[in-house]
Design an enzyme around this catalytic site. Structure first.
Site: not given
Ligand SMILES: NC(=O)c1ccc[n+]([C@@H]2O[C@H](COP(=O)([O-])OP(=O)(O)OC[C@H]3O[C@@H](n4cnc5c(N)ncnc54)[C@H](O)[C@@H]3O)[C@@H](O)[C@H]2O)c1
Ligand SMILES: O=C(O)CC[C@@H](O)C(=O)O
Length: 526
Positions: A150, A228, A230, A259, A278
Site C-alpha cells: 500500500i 488507514c 491499523r 472498533e 474502516h
C-alpha cells in the site's frame, strides 16, 4: 458435501465459488455465543473484519479445516490457536491494496481542502468560502511509514502529484525505496520534515502507539497525519491532545484503537480531523477481489489442495505456488505410498529433489511429502499447516538432498522411508506438467500412474508368475485394471505394480505371498 459458514458480508462472487464445492450458509451479525454454538457443523469459515475468531471459537470448530479472511489483516483471528489445531488461515494480501492506498490519498486531499466540512456546510444551506481555505500538496513532503504494497502505491501516486517523498521502513533496501522515488530516512527525521505522514505498517508490539505524545511533539505544527493501516498505531488520546494544543495541524483516521469507535474526543474536533468507519477496503472492486481470492483458497483446501496465501504455512507467491502445486500433489502421493510400503513407524525420510526440482523451493514439497507420509496415522488431522510439527513430534528425521542433473524427466522426486519394518523407496515425476507417474519402486524402474487401490509385489522374474497372480486375484473376484513389471536384470528380482478396481479383500495378501516366487506383497490405498 462440505459446509462453509460466511459470517461477515462478502461479495456474491465469493459465495458463488464456494457453492461449487460446499453448502454455504451466510449468517451475518452472529454474537460470539451464537457462533460458538454452530461452528462445530462447519468445515470452513469465511470472515471479514467483524467476526472475532477466538481460541474458544476455534476449539468449538471441531470440523474446521480453514478460516478465510477476505482482506489482509488477520488480527481478528487467533492464528496460533488455529495452527495448533491444524487449521489453515488464509487471507487476500493484495486484493484491497489499491482501495486502501486510494483511501489514504483521498484522506490526504480531503484534509488539505477540508472537503468533508465544506460539503456539510453547503448541504446545511451555507455558502462559506472563507472558512475552508486549504493547502496544496504539490511540493510538500510526504512521510510514508511502511513502504510495502500500500505504501508503495501511495508513493507512486503522490510522486505524480509533485510531492517529495520520505519513507521509513527498516525492512526494505535503499535501492527499493529509490526505485519508488522515496528517500529512506530514520523515523525521527521523517517526523521532523514531513508535512503529511501516512502510516502503512502492520500493528505489532513495535508499532503499537508508535504515534504518541513524544513522537507527535517531533512533528511540524503544520503536519497532518493519516492512518488507514491499523487502529492502535496511533495513541488516540495523545493525538486529540496534540491537535487541540495546535502541536500538529490535523489527522484523518480510518482505523481505531477500538472498533466500532465509541466515545472519543476525536469526534468532538473540527475540520482538522476526518474520521471514516474502516472504509479502506470498501470499494466494489476490492470486495470482489478479496472475495474471489479467499473463496478460491477455501475451495482448494476443501478439495485437498494447498492454499496460495496461507498465513500459517510457508509463504509463497501465487506464481510460485501455481507452479509447485502439481509437484506438491506428487510429493504427497509419494509420501503416502512410501509410508504404506514401509508400514510401522517411519524414523527417517530421505527426500531427493532431482532435475528442475533441485533449484526450487523445497519446503512446500517436504511438507507435502510429510502430509502424505502421516496420512495413514493421522488421516484428515494432518495438513499442510501441522505436518512438520506432527513429524517432529513423532521423531521423524527428514534428510533432504538435491541433484540438479536431468535424467529421463525434467524433475523427479525420490522418497526413501526407513522405519521399524525396513526401508522402502519410491520415485515419481510429472508427465505433461500435471499427470503423476511412479517411475521407480524400491529401485526397480516402472512407469505407472498411481491409482486409488494398488498391489505391489517383490518377486523373482520367472515364467508363469504373472498368470498365477492373475488367477489368484480372479478367484477372489478382484479385477485388475493395469499391471506392470519392473526389473533390473532378466530373471533376477522384480517389482510388480497392479492397479485394482476395489480394495483388496482381507486375507488375500497372505495368499499372494504364498505364490511361489513372490517374496513380499503390499496393498496400498492412495
Ligand atoms: N484500512 C483498511 O481497510 C486496510 C486495508 C488493507 C490493509 N490495511 C492495513 O494496511 C497496512 C499495510 O498493508 P500492506 O498490504 O501494505 O502490507 P505490506 O506487508 O505489504 O507492507 C507493510 C510494510 O510495513 C513494513 N514494516 C513492518 N514493521 C515496520 C515498522 N516497525 N516500521 C516501519 N515499517 C515497518 C514492512 O517492512 C512492509 O514493507 C496493514 O496494517 C494492513 O492491515 C488496512
Ligand atoms: O473491510 C474489511 O474487511 C477490512 C479490510 C482491511 O482492514 C484489511 O485488513 O484487509
Amino acid at each position: 458435501m462440505s459446509k462453509v459458514l460466511v459470517s461477515d458480508s462478502i461479495d456474491q462472487a465469493g459465495i458463488d465459488i464456494l457453492s461449487q464445492v460446499a453448502t454455504v450458509d451466510v449468517k451475518i451479525g452472529l454474537k460470539p455465543a451464537e457462533l460458538r454454538e454452530i461452528i462445530g457443523e462447519y468445515d470452513a469459515l469465511m470472515i471479514r473484519s467483524s467476526t472475532r475468531v477466538t481460541q474458544e471459537i476455534i476449539e468449538a470448530g471441531t470440523q474446521l479445516k480453514i478460516i478465510g479472511r477476505a482482506g489482509v489483516g488477520v488480527d481478528n483471528v487467533d492464528v496460533p490457536a488455529a495452527t495448533r489445531r491444524g487449521i489453515v488461515v488464509v487471507n487476500s494480501p493484495e486484493g484491497n491494496t489499491i482501495a486502501a492506498a486510494e483511501h489514504a490519498l483521498a484522506m490526504i486531499l480531503a484534509l488539505s481542502r477540508h472537503i468533508p466540512d465544506a460539503n456539510a456546510s453547503v448541504k446545511r444551506g451555507a455558502w462559506d468560502r472563507n472558512s475552508f481555505v486549504g493547502a496544496e500538496v504539490y511540493k510538500k513532503t510526504l512521510g510514508i511509514v511502511g513502504l510495502g504494497k500500500i505504501g508503495s502505491h501511495v508513493a507512486n501516486v503522490a510522486r505524480a502529484m509533485g510531492m517529495k517523498l520520505l519513507a521509513y521502513d527498516p525492512f526494505i533496501s535503499t535501492e527499493r525505496a529509490e526505485q519508488i522515488g522515496c528517500q529512506l530516512v530514520e523515523l525521527d527525521l521523517l517526523f521532523q520534515q514531513a508535512d503529511y505522514i501516512t502510516l502503512h505498517i502492520p500493528k505489532t508490539p513495535e508499532t503499537t502507539h508508535l504515534i504518541n505524545a513524544v513522537t507527535l511533539a517531533k512533528m511540524k505544527p503544520t503536519a497532518r497525519i493519516v492512518n488507514c493501516a491499523r487502529g492502535g498505531i496511533i495513541e488516540e488520546s495523545a493525538l486529540a491532545a496534540a491537535i487541540k494544543a495546535g502541536k500538529i495541524a490535523g489527522a484523518a483516521l480510518d482505523v481505531f484503537e477500538s472498533e466500532p469507535l465509541g466515545e472519543s474526543e476525536l469526534r468532538s474536533l473540527g475540520k482538522e480531523v476526518i474520521l471514516t468507519p474502516h472504509l479502506g477496503a470498501s470499494t466494489a472492486e476490492a470486495q470482489v477481489n478479496v472475495a474471489i481470492d479467499v473463496a478460491e483458497q477455501i475451495r482448494d483446501v476443501l478439495l485437498g489442495l494447498p492454499a496460495r496465501s496461507a498465513v500459517n504455512i510457508p509463504g509463497l507467491g501465487p506464481d510460485v505456488l501455481e507452479e509447485l502445486k502439481p509437484y506438491m500433489q506428487l510429493a504427497e502421493t509419494l509420501g503416502n505410498l512410501v509410508g504404506q510400503l514401509a508400514g510401522g513407524r517411519v524414523e527417517v525420510l530421505n527426500i531427493r529433489l532431482q532435475g528442475e526440482l533441485a533449484t526450487n523451493k523445497s519446503q512446500p514439497l517436504v511438507v507435502a511429502a510429510l502430509k502424505g507420509l502421516l496420512y495413514q496415522a493421522l488421516r484428515e488431522r494432518v495438513n499442510y499447516v501441522n505436518a512438520s510439527i506432527e513429524a517432529k513430534e513423532r521423531g521423524i528425521r527428514v534428510i533432504e538432498t538435491r541433484d540438479a542433473s536431468i535424467r529421463d524427466y525434467a524433475g523427479t522426486l525420490h522418497l526413501e522411508a526407513t522405519g521399524t519394518l525396513g526401508t522402502h523407496s519410491v520415485t515419481g515425476a510429472l508427465l505433461g506438467e500435471r499427470e503423476i507417474h511412479l517411475t521407480d519402486v524400491d529401485g526397480f524402474p516402472i512407469n505407472v500412474p498411481p491409482s486409488k487401490y494398488m498391489v505391489f509385489t517383490l518377486h523373482r522374474d520367472m515364467p508363469g508368475i504373472i498368470g498365477k497372480l492373475g488367477s489368484l486375484l480372479g478367484s477372489f473376484n478382484v479385477n485388475i485394471a493395469s499391471m506392470q513389471v519392473g526389473r533390473k536384470i532378466v530373471r533376477g528380482d522384480a517389482v510388480m505394480a497392479l492397479s485394482i478396481d476395489d480394495p483388496l479383500p482381507e486375507g488375500i495378501l497372505d495368499e499372494i505371498i504364498k505364490v511361489p516366487g513372490i517374496r513380499d506383497a503390499y496393498t496400498v490405498t492412495l
